[in-house]
Design an enzyme around this catalytic site. Sequence first.
Site: not given
Length: 184
Positions: A9, A12, A40, A69-70, A159, A184
């Site tokens: 959600n 960006g 979760d 996931d970052s 950023d 990435h």
Amino acid sequence: MKKIVIASNNLGKLNEIGAILTPLDIEIVAQGTLGVSEADEPHFTFVENALAKAHHASRVTGLPALADDSGLVVPALNGAPGVQSAVYAGESGSRQERDARNNQKLLQALKQVSDRRAFYVCVLVFVQHANDPYPIVAQATWSGAIIDTARGQGGFGYDPYFFLPSLGQTAAELAPEQKNRLSH
């Protein structure tokens, strides 16, 4: 045309993923438009959290799912903010408020630290269905350093403080197309 749900959600991330996938014959749908809640993320690794998000989105929608996931890893801070990057300074407030608090906490933690090296990590997971026994997992990093003064209007999260020495710019100073090619 193949339809997949993007398990995020984060506007960006949705914009970046959408721009990257635009040339492909894929219809992407944000999980929020399908009423899917955030999964979760109780895990200690980017891989486990991305898998949890992809399985959750696919289970709820019945569609193939792409999740990421970052986060930002600062070795001098023992890897923080790491998997907690989005909520490093707490979970309350809007995305912009959290980003501002996260950046302030990061700068405070680095106040007396000379080693400012940092890298972004991104793990992408694609599942064909919720019980896919063979998910596609890709991961990459993007190296830079943290600076004390925000620069640039683009990007999101860390950023404006993520400086790329080889370019002499922060990630927030890059045009979106350039950032998508390099990041990435």
